[in-house]
Structures are given as C-alpha cells and as structure tokens.
Design a protein around this motif. Structure first.
Motif, PDB file in Angstrom:
ATOM      1  N   THR A 129      -1.116  -0.449  12.485  1.00 42.01           N
ATOM      2  CA  THR A 129      -0.713  -0.284  11.091  1.00 42.01           C
ATOM      3  C   THR A 129      -0.181   1.119  10.845  1.00 42.01           C
ATOM      4  N   GLN A 130      -0.802   2.106  11.468  1.00 46.69           N
ATOM      5  CA  GLN A 130      -0.359   3.487  11.296  1.00 46.69           C
ATOM      6  C   GLN A 130       1.021   3.705  11.904  1.00 46.69           C
ATOM      7  N   VAL A 131       1.259   3.092  13.067  1.00 46.61           N
ATOM      8  CA  VAL A 131       2.575   3.193  13.710  1.00 46.61           C
ATOM      9  C   VAL A 131       3.653   2.622  12.791  1.00 46.61           C
ATOM     10  N   ILE A 132       3.348   1.481  12.191  1.00 45.66           N
ATOM     11  CA  ILE A 132       4.304   0.830  11.292  1.00 45.66           C
ATOM     12  C   ILE A 132       4.517   1.670  10.043  1.00 45.66           C
ATOM     13  N   SER A 133       3.420   2.178   9.476  1.00 39.29           N
ATOM     14  CA  SER A 133       3.522   3.006   8.273  1.00 39.29           C
ATOM     15  C   SER A 133       4.349   4.262   8.523  1.00 39.29           C
ATOM     16  N   ASP A 134       4.149   4.894   9.672  1.00 36.62           N
ATOM     17  CA  ASP A 134       4.915   6.100  10.011  1.00 36.62           C
ATOM     18  C   ASP A 134       6.408   5.794  10.100  1.00 36.62           C
ATOM     19  N   ALA A 135       6.742   4.631  10.666  1.00 39.52           N
ATOM     20  CA  ALA A 135       8.152   4.251  10.787  1.00 39.52           C
ATOM     21  C   ALA A 135       8.781   4.038   9.415  1.00 39.52           C
ATOM     22  N   VAL A 136       8.029   3.408   8.515  1.00 44.41           N
ATOM     23  CA  VAL A 136       8.529   3.210   7.151  1.00 44.41           C
ATOM     24  C   VAL A 136       8.764   4.552   6.480  1.00 44.41           C
ATOM     25  N   GLN A 137       7.854   5.498   6.701  1.00 42.56           N
ATOM     26  CA  GLN A 137       8.014   6.831   6.128  1.00 42.56           C
ATOM     27  C   GLN A 137       9.256   7.530   6.673  1.00 42.56           C
ATOM     28  N   ARG A 138       9.664   7.173   7.888  1.00 41.86           N
ATOM     29  CA  ARG A 138      10.877   7.768   8.472  1.00 41.86           C
ATOM     30  C   ARG A 138      12.146   7.087   7.969  1.00 41.86           C
ATOM     31  N   GLY A 139      11.996   6.059   7.127  1.00 44.58           N
ATOM     32  CA  GLY A 139      13.167   5.403   6.557  1.00 44.58           C
ATOM     33  C   GLY A 139      13.578   4.125   7.245  1.00 44.58           C
ATOM     34  N   ILE A 140      12.757   3.613   8.159  1.00 40.71           N
ATOM     35  CA  ILE A 140      13.063   2.345   8.823  1.00 40.71           C
ATOM     36  C   ILE A 140      12.555   1.198   7.954  1.00 40.71           C
ATOM     37  N   VAL A 141      13.430   0.249   7.659  1.00 39.49           N
ATOM     38  CA  VAL A 141      13.048  -0.909   6.848  1.00 39.49           C
ATOM     39  C   VAL A 141      12.468  -1.973   7.771  1.00 39.49           C
ATOM     40  N   ILE A 142      11.231  -2.376   7.517  1.00 40.57           N
ATOM     41  CA  ILE A 142      10.554  -3.375   8.347  1.00 40.57           C
ATOM     42  C   ILE A 142      10.295  -4.615   7.498  1.00 40.57           C
ATOM     43  N   VAL A 143      10.719  -5.761   8.014  1.00 42.47           N
ATOM     44  CA  VAL A 143      10.602  -7.028   7.294  1.00 42.47           C
ATOM     45  C   VAL A 143       9.677  -7.960   8.071  1.00 42.47           C
ATOM     46  N   PRO A 186      -5.137  -9.032   5.958  1.00 41.71           N
ATOM     47  CA  PRO A 186      -4.189  -8.468   6.928  1.00 41.71           C
ATOM     48  C   PRO A 186      -2.783  -8.338   6.366  1.00 41.71           C
ATOM     49  N   GLY A 187      -2.343  -9.349   5.594  1.00 41.70           N
ATOM     50  CA  GLY A 187      -1.015  -9.270   5.001  1.00 41.70           C
ATOM     51  C   GLY A 187      -0.912  -8.156   3.984  1.00 41.70           C
ATOM     52  N   MET A 188      -1.984  -7.948   3.221  1.00 43.96           N
ATOM     53  CA  MET A 188      -1.992  -6.866   2.245  1.00 43.96           C
ATOM     54  C   MET A 188      -1.893  -5.511   2.932  1.00 43.96           C
ATOM     55  N   VAL A 189      -2.541  -5.384   4.083  1.00 49.44           N
ATOM     56  CA  VAL A 189      -2.497  -4.119   4.823  1.00 49.44           C
ATOM     57  C   VAL A 189      -1.067  -3.789   5.214  1.00 49.44           C
ATOM     58  N   LEU A 190      -0.329  -4.769   5.740  1.00 47.92           N
ATOM     59  CA  LEU A 190       1.067  -4.532   6.101  1.00 47.92           C
ATOM     60  C   LEU A 190       1.898  -4.204   4.869  1.00 47.92           C
ATOM     61  N   GLY A 191       1.610  -4.889   3.761  1.00 43.33           N
ATOM     62  CA  GLY A 191       2.340  -4.610   2.528  1.00 43.33           C
ATOM     63  C   GLY A 191       2.119  -3.189   2.052  1.00 43.33           C
ATOM     64  N   ARG A 192       0.870  -2.725   2.129  1.00 38.81           N
ATOM     65  CA  ARG A 192       0.590  -1.348   1.705  1.00 38.81           C
ATOM     66  C   ARG A 192       1.229  -0.339   2.649  1.00 38.81           C
ATOM     67  N   ALA A 193       1.464  -0.744   3.885  1.00 40.32           N
ATOM     68  CA  ALA A 193       2.127   0.155   4.839  1.00 40.32           C
ATOM     69  C   ALA A 193       3.623   0.243   4.575  1.00 40.32           C
ATOM     70  N   GLY A 194       4.115  -0.560   3.627  1.00 44.90           N
ATOM     71  CA  GLY A 194       5.526  -0.511   3.270  1.00 44.90           C
ATOM     72  C   GLY A 194       6.367  -1.601   3.879  1.00 44.90           C
ATOM     73  N   VAL A 195       5.721  -2.580   4.528  1.00 47.36           N
ATOM     74  CA  VAL A 195       6.452  -3.683   5.146  1.00 47.36           C
ATOM     75  C   VAL A 195       6.862  -4.684   4.071  1.00 47.36           C
ATOM     76  N   VAL A 196       8.099  -5.157   4.137  1.00 48.58           N
ATOM     77  CA  VAL A 196       8.626  -6.109   3.164  1.00 48.58           C
ATOM     78  C   VAL A 196       8.242  -7.522   3.580  1.00 48.58           C
TER      79      VAL A 196
END
Length: 460
Positions: free
Chosen positions: A237-251, A267-277
């Motif tokens: 989750t942290q890896v994904i969140s860091d990528a979103v912070q770098r401007g990568i759009v994750i769907v 689990p889905g909420m966790v990804l959503g809070r990490a910025g995943v669409v």
C-alpha cells in the motif's frame, strides 16, 4: 476513396431483407503495410482514426476489418479517440479466415455492413457472431470459438437473426455535445502499463513497474471487488501511495470477468485512501486505453485524469453499479439488502442514508455480513467519523470480531488504516485490541507507532 456499388449479390440480398430494397454502396481502403493485430499500437489506432476523420463526410458509416487478438483494445481506443461521433463505426474480424471452407468471416462482414449502412448507432461497436456490442465493453473470451467476444457487464446493443436485426435502442449512447466530430489522434499508450496482482506478489515487483522511466499511469488488476494484499507491514500500500504522490494515476479494475470494483470493504478502502481510482466495471482494455487517452489530452493533470477515470465518458463503465455480490437465491433478503445499503452509504460518507436505514431497523447495528463485518467495522475505516459516532450512540458493539485472520476488531482496522480520530473514538467507547490481535498489531506498529499507542498497544 469514392463509393461503389455493392459487389456481392449475397450482400444485396441481406441488405434488401433488412432494409426494404434500399440500395447500398461502399468503398474499400486497404492499409499498407498490413499488420498482424498483435503488433498494432497507438500509431495504428491513429491511422484508423485519421482515415475515418478524412472520409467522415463521404459515408454514412464505417466498417473496420481487424484481427481478433487485439480487437477489443482497438475498439476501446477508437471509442475514446473519436470525439462527438455521430455515425456508426463497426469493427469486426473472424476466428477462421475466408480461405477456409467453414469460416465466420463472411457472416461477420455482411452483418457489419448491414449495421453500418442501415442503422443509426453512432458508437464504436464490435460485430461478431450475429451480435453487436458496445466496443469499449468487450473482451475476447475464446481463442477458437465463433462466439469469441463477450460484453460481461453490459448487454449487447443488437442481435441479428434470420428474421431481422433487433436493436436495443434504449442502450444506444449518443453524443449530446453541440460540437462537430473530431479526433484525438495521440495516445499515451507507451507511458501506461497494466499489472495483474497475484497471491504472494512482492511489493518490490510492483515498485519496479511503478519506477519505470516515463510511466504516467497504471491499471492494477486486483482480486474480487478490488482487493490487493497489504501484508503485515502495509508495504505494498505504501509503494502504491508513494507512486500516486509522484503523479502516477493508478486505476483499480477487477480480474473477474463480471462485477465491479467498489471501495466497499476494508482492503478496497485502503487502496482508495492511497489515491487509487476505483475503475468500476471497466474492462482492462477500456481502462488502459481510456487512461492513455486522458493523459494525452491538452492540459491533463493527474488530478483531472483521476477524476475522469471514475466517470463514464463513452459508456465504458456503469456509474451506478449494483451490489457486487448476489444472494444464493438470486434475491437479497431484507437484512442483507439493508446491510449492503449501509455499506455503500458508509463508504461514501452518507450519514443521513445510514440514519434512515437504521431508523427502520436498529437491530442492524450489530448484524454481520458474510465477512463478519458489522456496520461499526465498516465505519471504523470509513471517511466520515460522524457515522461511527452515530452507531456507537445507538449502542453498537466495539468488540465484535470479523472473519479476517484470527478475527479483527473495529479498533484494529481503524489503527491499521492510520485513522487516529477513529481510534480515539473507539477507545473512548471502550474498545480494545483482542489478545489474538496483539502479535499482528506489533508487526504493524513500526509504521504508525503513535496511532497504535493510542489504540492501547505497548509500543517500545
């Protein structure tokens, strides 16, 4: 490229049967060089789009013959590239070529010509095996059968029989914009990727993809309704969140053939809070090409792309998806239906909806769903702490454990999500970590020691 008389008496016969002796004309253009469909990329898609644009005023409809391997990708790509489309664009191909005695090529071609020439269906469609699909809803489901394509989450637009062609006109999407037809010929397909999550996937594998030079977007194919492994340390989750912070759009799209991604459970909420669409019920083909299209639009930003990915722009996703599971009887019993409604309302932060449901049956506050989650479990990781406070004010239990692992309390879920206000409220209501949660909690504590300390864990 001018129109010529239909050359085949077979074509004329089918055309007369469906349209009442109205003659049809067509012209043929062959691209050079011809490509195997597995080799097509955004350059090939742009060539098709530009050809349609140049000839748009000359014809009533267009048929594109295409290999089946990447046909669903091309259908999806063109549906986004062709903007304010007002005429039919029908793609088709065959599982068996014309040269073979028993083939599906002729029927697919004739059906496509009929549809393109005589039915005003202003969409990019796929015609195959006597069925017309919305192009960006399709996926290839068979390597050998004649019914090679399916539209798992959206019904066909038309069915073709010996009697005639039946069109579901209420399902046909039409452009409502008062703008002329145009094309977006550039796609960022070389700057997006698709990654399928699997059991045991290492965070460093995902990070390696997300660190690819020039990457701007990623389609993440997850389990079920949008779940991905978090691990004891939440590293993925942290890896994904860091990528979103770098401007990568994750769907986030589901690996399942049918159904939808919705940030409903923890689990889905966790990804959503990490910025995943949440990609809803989009196919991987639609998600990948839509992401490429949006990233190529002038002035596109990660924020604007993320917003538009969650919105239907060409009918590629259902904006009001139904429940993500079915009761074994085919109908949801009243408590299950109400729990599902509470879950959706909690995920969206709609406290008034939660209150309305509980007003009719306050016994639901401690009723568990099939995962063992009560409304308090869901509210413990939800976006609106007022819902959690309301449930607790009604006497909802903070001690019930769900079916995850050895059983998780709402307090554990809130702490694991890093929601300090939720943790403090649950502690105020008497919540505590269960003895069987402590070992796992200590593993998580290194990430958010202050939150876990507030949850009652002794942190060194």
């Amino acid at each position: 490229m001018g129109p010529v008389d239909w050359a085949s008496s077979r074509v004329c016969g089918r055309q007369r049967a469906s349209t009442g002796n109205v003659s049809g004309k067509y012209a043929v253009l062959e691209f050079e060089p011809l490509l195997d469909s597995s080799s097509i990329d955004s350059k090939g898609w742009a060539e098709i789009a530009q050809t349609i644009f140049r000839n748009y005023k000359l014809f009533d409809g267009f048929v594109v013959l295409h290999g089946t391997d990447s046909l669903a990708y091309t259908c999806s790509a063109l549906s986004f590239m062709l903007q304010n489309l007002g005429k039919p664009v029908i793609l088709t191909g065959s599982q068996v070529p014309f040269s073979e005695r028993k083939n599906d090529a002729l029927e697919n071609l004739l059906d496509s010509l009929d549809i393109a020439g005589h039915f005003m269906i202003p969409e990019v469609c796929l015609c195959f095996n006597s069925t017309l699909f919305r192009g960006n809803r399709t996926t290839k489901v068979s390597a050998s059968a004649f019914d090679a394509f399916a539209s798992p989450n959206f019904p066909p637009l038309a069915k073709i029989t010996a009697v005639g062609t039946h069109v579901e006109w209420n399902s046909v999407k039409r452009s409502t914009s008062l703008e002329a037809f145009s094309i977006q010929s550039d796609l960022e397909i070389h700057h997006v990727a698709c990654l399928r999550i699997f059991p045991g996937i290492k965070p460093k594998m995902v990070e390696a993809v997300l660190r690819t030079e020039g990457l701007r977007g990623l389609v993440l194919e997850t389990f079920g309704a949008g779940n991905a492994p978090s691990g004891h340390d939440n590293k993925l989750t942290q890896v994904i969140s860091d990528a979103v912070q770098r401007g990568i759009v994750i769907v986030n799209v589901t690996q399942c053939l049918t159904g939808s991604v919705n940030p409903l459970y923890a689990p889905g909420m966790v990804l959503g809070r990490a910025g995943v669409v949440a990609g809803g019920d989009m196919t991987s083909e639609a998600a990948l090409t839509k992401l490429s299209y949006l990233l190529a639009l002038p002035g596109a930003s990660p924020e604007s792309v993320a917003k538009d990915m969650a919105t239907s722009i060409r009918g590629e996703l259902s904006e009001h998806a139904g429940t993500i599971f079915k009761h074994p009887t085919g109908e949801l019993s009243s408590p299950v239906a109400q729990l599902t409604a509470i879950a959706y309302a909690t995920a969206s932060g709609d406290i008034e909806k939660v209150k309305d449901i509980l007003r009719n049956d306050n016994q639901l506050i401690n009723r568990a769903d099939y995962s063992g989650n009560t409304p308090v479990h869901l509210a413990a990781t939800g976006p609106n702490i007022a819902i959690l406070r309301h449930l607790l004010s009604l006497g909802a239990s903070v001690h019930i454990r769900n079916h995850t692992g050895s059983g998780r309390t709402p307090l554990f879920l809130a702490a694991n999500a890093g929601l300090l206000p939720h943790v403090m409220l649950l502690r105020q209501a008497g919540g505590h970590l269960h003895a069987e949660e402590l070992e796992t909690a200590r593993l998580h504590a290194s990430q958010r020691p202050e939150v876990w300390k507030q949850a009652g864990l002794e942190v060194p």
